[in-house]
Each structure stands twice: as C-alpha cells, then as structure tokens.
Design a protein around this motif. Structure first.
Motif, PDB file in Angstrom:
ATOM      1  N   LEU A 154     -20.290 -62.400  15.223  1.00  0.00           N
ATOM      2  CA  LEU A 154     -18.941 -62.634  16.020  1.00  0.00           C
ATOM      3  C   LEU A 154     -19.014 -62.766  17.620  1.00  0.00           C
ATOM      4  N   VAL A 155     -20.322 -62.277  17.774  1.00  0.00           N
ATOM      5  CA  VAL A 155     -20.467 -62.166  19.620  1.00  0.00           C
ATOM      6  C   VAL A 155     -21.547 -63.481  19.807  1.00  0.00           C
ATOM      7  N   THR A 156     -21.243 -64.465  20.545  1.00  0.00           N
ATOM      8  CA  THR A 156     -22.189 -65.450  21.104  1.00  0.00           C
ATOM      9  C   THR A 156     -21.941 -65.388  22.385  1.00  0.00           C
ATOM     10  N   ASP A 157     -22.643 -66.247  23.072  1.00  0.00           N
ATOM     11  CA  ASP A 157     -22.476 -66.729  24.655  1.00  0.00           C
ATOM     12  C   ASP A 157     -21.316 -67.943  24.645  1.00  0.00           C
ATOM     13  N   ARG A 158     -21.061 -68.254  23.440  1.00  0.00           N
ATOM     14  CA  ARG A 158     -20.012 -69.534  23.512  1.00  0.00           C
ATOM     15  C   ARG A 158     -18.922 -69.267  22.773  1.00  0.00           C
ATOM     16  N   ASN A 159     -18.454 -68.032  22.638  1.00  0.00           N
ATOM     17  CA  ASN A 159     -17.222 -67.551  21.933  1.00  0.00           C
ATOM     18  C   ASN A 159     -16.174 -67.435  22.947  1.00  0.00           C
ATOM     19  N   GLY A 160     -15.112 -66.963  22.507  1.00  0.00           N
ATOM     20  CA  GLY A 160     -13.921 -66.740  23.483  1.00  0.00           C
ATOM     21  C   GLY A 160     -13.991 -65.841  24.499  1.00  0.00           C
ATOM     22  N   ASP A 161     -14.902 -64.776  24.271  1.00  0.00           N
ATOM     23  CA  ASP A 161     -15.057 -63.888  25.166  1.00  0.00           C
ATOM     24  C   ASP A 161     -16.348 -64.104  26.214  1.00  0.00           C
ATOM     25  N   PHE A 162     -17.192 -65.018  26.178  1.00  0.00           N
ATOM     26  CA  PHE A 162     -18.260 -65.194  27.075  1.00  0.00           C
ATOM     27  C   PHE A 162     -18.702 -66.587  27.478  1.00  0.00           C
ATOM     28  N   LEU A 163     -17.642 -67.639  27.172  1.00  0.00           N
ATOM     29  CA  LEU A 163     -17.836 -68.921  27.120  1.00  0.00           C
ATOM     30  C   LEU A 163     -18.181 -69.311  28.729  1.00  0.00           C
ATOM     31  N   SER A 164     -17.568 -68.662  29.538  1.00  0.00           N
ATOM     32  CA  SER A 164     -17.916 -69.009  31.167  1.00  0.00           C
ATOM     33  C   SER A 164     -18.735 -67.946  31.741  1.00  0.00           C
ATOM     34  N   ARG A 165     -19.053 -66.775  31.054  1.00  0.00           N
ATOM     35  CA  ARG A 165     -19.634 -65.611  31.735  1.00  0.00           C
ATOM     36  C   ARG A 165     -20.967 -65.190  31.006  1.00  0.00           C
ATOM     37  N   PRO A 166     -21.806 -65.863  31.241  1.00  0.00           N
ATOM     38  CA  PRO A 166     -23.200 -65.552  30.677  1.00  0.00           C
ATOM     39  C   PRO A 166     -23.821 -64.229  31.142  1.00  0.00           C
ATOM     40  N   GLU A 167     -23.436 -63.696  32.227  1.00  0.00           N
ATOM     41  CA  GLU A 167     -23.966 -62.622  32.833  1.00  0.00           C
ATOM     42  C   GLU A 167     -23.163 -61.305  32.087  1.00  0.00           C
ATOM     43  N   ALA A 168     -22.011 -61.498  31.656  1.00  0.00           N
ATOM     44  CA  ALA A 168     -21.336 -60.594  30.888  1.00  0.00           C
ATOM     45  C   ALA A 168     -21.796 -60.539  29.588  1.00  0.00           C
ATOM     46  N   PHE A 169     -22.086 -61.762  28.942  1.00  0.00           N
ATOM     47  CA  PHE A 169     -22.861 -61.621  27.492  1.00  0.00           C
ATOM     48  C   PHE A 169     -24.234 -60.808  27.632  1.00  0.00           C
ATOM     49  N   ASP A 170     -24.870 -61.070  28.500  1.00  0.00           N
ATOM     50  CA  ASP A 170     -25.973 -60.246  28.717  1.00  0.00           C
ATOM     51  C   ASP A 170     -25.903 -58.764  28.933  1.00  0.00           C
ATOM     52  N   ARG A 171     -24.843 -58.366  29.602  1.00  0.00           N
ATOM     53  CA  ARG A 171     -24.698 -57.097  29.852  1.00  0.00           C
ATOM     54  C   ARG A 171     -24.140 -56.346  28.658  1.00  0.00           C
ATOM     55  N   ALA A 172     -23.108 -57.172  27.828  1.00  0.00           N
ATOM     56  CA  ALA A 172     -22.664 -56.640  26.347  1.00  0.00           C
ATOM     57  C   ALA A 172     -23.991 -56.272  25.448  1.00  0.00           C
TER      58      ALA A 172
END
Length: 185
Positions: A154-172
C-alpha cells in the motif's frame, strides 16, 4: 506555525542522526497511528468526493421539498455512501501501535501483531502510479510475514501520499522500519 503534535510529518533534528529512525514520540504507543500524513493527491480526491456528497445531499433536500420522498431517500443513501468512501479514502495506509501493524485498504483492513512480522524493508520494483493499473519503476515498502505471503503493498513512493514528496516517503519508511525493529523483538 507548525504543529508537530498533530502530524507525524514534523521537522527532524538534523544534528542528531539517530532522531530520523526513532519511533514517533508520543505518550500512548497503544493507540493506532499513521506515521505519515496523507498526501495532497489523497486529500484532493477526498475533497472532490466530499464536494460531490454535498451536492447529492443538497439535491436530496430539494427533492424532499418538492414532495418526492423515495427520490430523496435514494439521494441521501447515495450521499452517505460517497461520504463514507471519502472518509475511508483518507484512512488508507499503514498504521502502527505497540501491538502491531495495521494495513487499511479502501474495502478491507488487515492487522498483524509484531510477532507475525518478519521484516519491513524498502525495495526498488515496479509500482502502481496513484493506484492505477499503469506501473512505473519506484520504491515500495514491503512487509514480510513470519508465515505466509507478504502483505499487499500500500505504501509506495508513487501512491497518493508520496507522489510529489520523496523525502516524506523516506522518512515514513525509516519510521516504519524503526517501529518494526523496536516492537518485533
């Protein structure tokens, strides 16, 4: 003015490298928490659904005032379904507590105790772009179980939570891996 007590997406202490991988600082680890905030795509889609629900409920009121009660009831039912869908869309993602890991999907929820989680790691692989059938190369957070198949991604760097926020994906991903390391043992 940032309110770090409201979101998990807070400013990190860059003077302390260990602060990036520590679990969320809160008093009650038994409550389910999402270690990241919903992204702009998810919030935007939910806002559009809420706007649609308001139009449907407003039309139900007009239909009821016009005297057609069955039509108004049908419109209220459709509006309630759209409203529930918008709220559920905002809850989609991974949630953590001291008791385990909860994967909330649009129509289903899976909860795994930490004792059943073998590992949580990030991997490069083809992922779905905004949940659509189109796949692109990206990063995915994979949760391996002790027994059985890995959890659905469910959590990818291209989903609705992280599409334009790669640093947020890394932190999560770092926070989720830290929770797994702390509570799995």
């Amino acid at each position: 003015m940032p309110l770090p007590f409201l979101t998990a997406d807070r400013d990190l202490d860059f003077d302390n490298p260990a602060a990036e991988t520590t679990p969320l600082p809160h008093d009650e680890p038994d409550h389910w928490r999402r270690p990241y905030r919903p992204g702009p795509w998810r919030v935007g889609a939910a806002a559009v659904l809420l706007l649609l629900a308001s139009f449907v409920l407003f039309s139900a009121m007009i239909i009821a005032l016009a005297g057609s009660l069955p039509g108004a009831v049908a419109c209220v039912a459709v509006g309630a379904v759209v409203l529930a869908l918008a709220v559920r869309l905002l809850r989609v993602g991974l949630w953590v507590s001291s008791s385990g890991l909860r994967q909330v999907g649009l129509l289903s929820t899976t909860t795994e105790p930490w004792s059943a989680v073998a590992s949580v790691r990030t991997a490069q692989q083809p992922v779905r772009w905004l949940g659509l059938p189109r796949t692109v190369q990206g990063q995915a957070l994979i949760v391996h179980r002790v027994e059985g198949e890995p959890l659905r991604i469910l959590v990818t760097d291209r989903n609705g939570d992280f599409l334009s926020r790669p640093e947020a994906f890394d932190r999560a991903a770092d926070v989720l891996e830290a929770w797994a390391a702390e509570y799995r043992s």
